[in-house]
Design an enzyme around this catalytic site. Sequence first.
Site, PDB file in Angstrom:
ATOM      1  CB  SER A   1      -0.932   0.029   1.230  1.00 46.20           C
ATOM      2  OG  SER A   1      -0.181   0.159   2.431  1.00 46.20           O
TER       3      SER A   1
ATOM      4  CB  ILE B   1       5.351   5.597  -0.158  1.00 45.57           C
ATOM      5  CG1 ILE B   1       4.781   6.972   0.242  1.00 45.57           C
ATOM      6  CG2 ILE B   1       6.692   5.784  -0.883  1.00 45.57           C
ATOM      7  CD1 ILE B   1       5.645   7.749   1.214  1.00 45.57           C
TER       8      ILE B   1
ATOM      9  CB  SER C   1       9.190  10.676   8.239  1.00 44.84           C
ATOM     10  OG  SER C   1       8.175  11.632   8.500  1.00 44.84           O
TER      11      SER C   1
ATOM     12  CE1 TYR D   1       6.382   6.920  11.049  1.00 43.13           C
ATOM     13  CE2 TYR D   1       6.220   9.320  11.060  1.00 43.13           C
ATOM     14  CZ  TYR D   1       6.332   8.129  10.366  1.00 43.13           C
ATOM     15  OH  TYR D   1       6.394   8.144   9.001  1.00 43.13           O
TER      16      TYR D   1
ATOM     17  CE  LYS E   1       9.332   6.240   9.361  1.00 39.75           C
ATOM     18  NZ  LYS E   1       9.694   5.225   8.341  1.00 39.75           N
TER      19      LYS E   1
END
Length: 277
Positions: free
Chosen positions: A26, A28, A155, A168, A172
């Site tokens: 799904s 990217i 990100s 998160y 990242k």
Amino acid sequence: MFSTRKNASTADHFRNTVAWITGASSGIGEALAVGLAGSGARLVLSARRESELDRVARRCHQAGSAETDVMVLPLDITDSDSMAGASAKVLERFGQIDLLINNAGVSQRSRCAETDLSVYRKLMDVDVIGQIALTQAVLPHMLERGAGHIAATASVAGKVGVPLRTGYCAAKHAVMGFFDALRAEVEDSGITVSTIVPGFISTPIARHALAGDGQPFNKSDEEISGGMNVDECARVVIAGLARGQREIPVGKGKEMHALWLKRLSPELIFNITRRRK
């Protein structure tokens, strides 16, 4: 043959290249798979959901890939012990791995005080340790050949900390640090390392994010929903990979300004982010 010409067209660069994409079911990852299929790459599609990988494979065939040029390889990125075997299967099928795109990941939507420690552990396992384990499995092959390209989807959250994403952002930031350091180690051995730095891209990432109790957040962020179209994102990333770009920022919103603002005025970006809810 994997093209090393910096001025080669995207199609020329990726024609017959073996590209292994995780998180390909799904978002990217799916868009990159379809885009690379249209550029003549041979593809290995990995994620946990085999039925979704089969769907993406069909899209790749529609984009121009031959049936024999797409390998569906289900993979649990948290199962580090399976990485060597998975890599061996790819080499048995195609004989080489030219491009590894570490794209599997999960996000988070919860405040630190309301987040179970198990959520942080899962974020690190999926977003960091899994990428490292697969990279370690593929790296010896690339070092032996003296060629290859390793990419990782980080990100803007890997550069800037924002509320509701403590885990998160931590993960990242770790991705950015690991692959920047890896680049310093292997670039002189003929291996390119790219970090992909998306801003808000219109994908299901928010709905699939973890709430504080570990359950799916199951809501869409307005910023994500209004973000860059995922196919446009894939085109930018694929062009950057073809150029051998070390860091590939991709997005269209104000969040992209944070990448340079963090460098120029950390205090200003700290004040901006603390006002976010």
